[in-house]
Design an enzyme around this catalytic site. Structure first.
Site, PDB file in Angstrom:
ATOM      1  N   HIS A  88      40.070  30.084  37.912  1.00  0.00           N
ATOM      2  CA  HIS A  88      38.846  29.285  37.970  1.00  0.00           C
ATOM      3  C   HIS A  88      37.724  29.827  37.081  1.00  0.00           C
ATOM      4  O   HIS A  88      36.546  29.780  37.462  1.00  0.00           O
ATOM      5  CB  HIS A  88      38.363  29.159  39.418  1.00  0.00           C
ATOM      6  N   CYS A  89      38.096  30.356  35.902  1.00  0.00           N
ATOM      7  CA  CYS A  89      37.110  30.869  34.929  1.00  0.00           C
ATOM      8  C   CYS A  89      36.214  31.952  35.520  1.00  0.00           C
ATOM      9  O   CYS A  89      35.073  32.120  35.074  1.00  0.00           O
ATOM     10  CB  CYS A  89      36.220  29.755  34.369  1.00  0.00           C
ATOM     11  N   ALA A  90      36.680  32.651  36.542  1.00  0.00           N
ATOM     12  CA  ALA A  90      35.806  33.648  37.165  1.00  0.00           C
ATOM     13  C   ALA A  90      36.580  34.925  37.490  1.00  0.00           C
ATOM     14  O   ALA A  90      36.801  35.255  38.660  1.00  0.00           O
ATOM     15  CB  ALA A  90      35.166  33.062  38.422  1.00  0.00           C
TER      16      ALA A  90
END
Lengths: 74, 383
Positions: free
Chosen positions: B339-341
């Site tokens: 999730h891009c994190a």
């Protein structure tokens, strides 16, 4: 009739539209028109109003913190 | 089909959104802020109404302090790159999305000091840890309002108060909260509020923006882009007033008109009502998932105040495989992976495998939640 109008010249189009929104709420008779050529070299719009409403217009602009360049009679 | 990927992009949108966009394309069409003819003025009015709606939602007095960007990432980049100079320190948390982390890591290479305050494995942040990290050269604190991985809210109002006391600017990434959780530029002590239009505000993709609070000196916040604004056309220098200073080039007017309707929808329903409904759905989802043997739900043990983003894993099953089965066999759209994190996943202990994420919206139903729990149960039982 023409002599009874003034215009407010703004720094930005957004400010002119904000001024229109604020003055319309006060039921003042105003209109956004292209800036007359002799007043500015810019391509933007200005707020035309009846001279008799000048103090009301100035107060609305001041209360709403809308910055403007100047007011001219047209 | 059950759509549970609203933290990426909300779907469906209120009908008014598409209607207003089509109306604009067919009946107005012109550039806002460029020409003096009536269609251009009308376009400008509609754009201003978008600002007005957002100003109402975030309690901003002057709508012209809201500037538009392509998305929250661009708004965050504007602030970080426009404000931070070599030798400045910036404080952030270990729960941030890459929209914050990547520009910060780039700025670090250019001499900016980046302090990442650790959060608990549940994603909680202690404001005291922020306070302890403040130094003489601290210029900015940047935090997400809610994690895009586990939905945990960070204590922004408390951190905002600390920032004020120390005369430090405070930027909040509201990607996951704008439109589904109350946000108030004054009560939350915010200086800069970055938002995106395509999630809970129900606008189309390619819309977002930044609220520039009154403590921000725009002379010290350099624009990301320079160019035509329709104002001060006699000058070859960038205008020095809002919103034009940060809005060069013709905006995504069609998208922003869609956003206006999305925001109006939120205002009409009421943000508290939306949040309450989503919280009830989320509670049901979390409780249901927790009952399934082998399912691990991340985040707080108790369901408390949070947003509708839920991450979980099934023991001995890869998130990608679970996601594929949900899609192909049960018609459920989820998001799997990191999730891009990456920082957030390291914090909660799910790096590098990631999680399966369900994110809900106003348009989801209790029935959909029940079906989803049943689907996960079957997958967990390897049925």
């Amino acid at each position: 009739m023409k002599d009874n109008f003034s215009v407010v010249i703004f720094y930005s189009n957004s400010a002119a539209i904000r001024a229109e929104s604020l003055t319309k709420k006060e039921n003042l008779k105003i209109k956004l028109i292209p800036v007359p050529r002799h007043l500015s070299s810019d391509c933007g719009i200005c707020l035309r109003f009846n001279n008799e409403d000048k103090s009301k217009i100035e107060k609305i602009l001041q209360d709403g913190k809308v910055e403007y360049e100047n007011i001219y009679r047209i | 089909m059950i759509y549970l990927d609203n933290a990426a992009t909300s779907y469906p949108k209120p009908k008014e959104v598409g209607k207003a966009m089509l109306h604009f394309l067919e009946k107005v069409g012109a550039s806002p802020g460029r020409s003096g003819h009536r269609l251009s003025i009308e376009a400008g009015r509609l754009l201003y109404q978008t600002r007005e709606s957002l100003a109402e939602l975030f309690n901003v007095t002057d709508p012209l302090r809201i500037i538009f960007t392509l998305n929250v990432t661009e708004a965050i980049n504007l602030v970080l790159k426009g404000l931070l100079q070599p030798e400045d320190q910036v404080i952030t948390s270990s729960m941030e999305h890459n929209s914050v982390m990547r520009p910060l890591r780039e700025l670090e290479k250019r001499g900016v000091e980046v302090k990442v305050v650790p959060c608990s494995p549940q994603g909680d942040l202690d404001p005291v840890d922020i306070k302890k990290s403040i130094k003489k050269n601290t210029k900015l604190i940047v935090l997400n309002h809610s994690s895009n991985v586990i939905g945990t809210l960070l204590p922004i109002a408390e951190v905002g108060e600390i920032a004020r006391k120390h005369s430090i600017l405070f930027l909040v990434d509201a990607a996951q909260t704008a439109g589904c959780y109350p946000l108030d530029i004054r009560k939350d002590n915010l200086d800069l509020l970055a938002f995106t239009g395509h999630k809970a505000l129900f606008g189309p993709t390619g819309t977002g923006g930044l609220v520039v609070g009154e403590r921000v000196d725009i002379k010290k916040l350099k624009p990301l882009k320079f160019g035509g604004t329709g104002s001060r056309s006699e000058s070859e220098e960038q205008p020095d007033f809002l919103p034009d200073i940060y809005e060069s080039g013709t905006p995504n007017i069609v998208g922003l008109i869609g956003l206006k309707e999305g925001v109006r929808f939120v205002l009409k329903k009421g943000i508290d009502k939306i949040h309450q409904y989503e919280l009830e759905l989320t509670q049901k989802l979390i409780e249901g998932l927790k009952e399934i043997p082998g399912v691990i739900v991340y985040g707080e043990d108790q369901v408390k105040d949070r947003v509708a983003v839920v991450s979980f894993n099934i023991k001995d099953q890869l998130p990608s495989e679970v996601g594929l089965r949900l899609d192909e066999e049960y018609n459920i759209m989820s998001r799997v992976g990191l999730h891009c994190a990456p920082a957030a996943h390291k914090t909660i202990g799910t790096f590098p495998t990631g999680t399966i994420r369900f994110s809900l919206s106003w348009f989801n139903t209790f029935e959909e939640v029940e079906k989803t729990i049943l689907a996960v149960r079957k997958i967990a039982q390897r049925v």
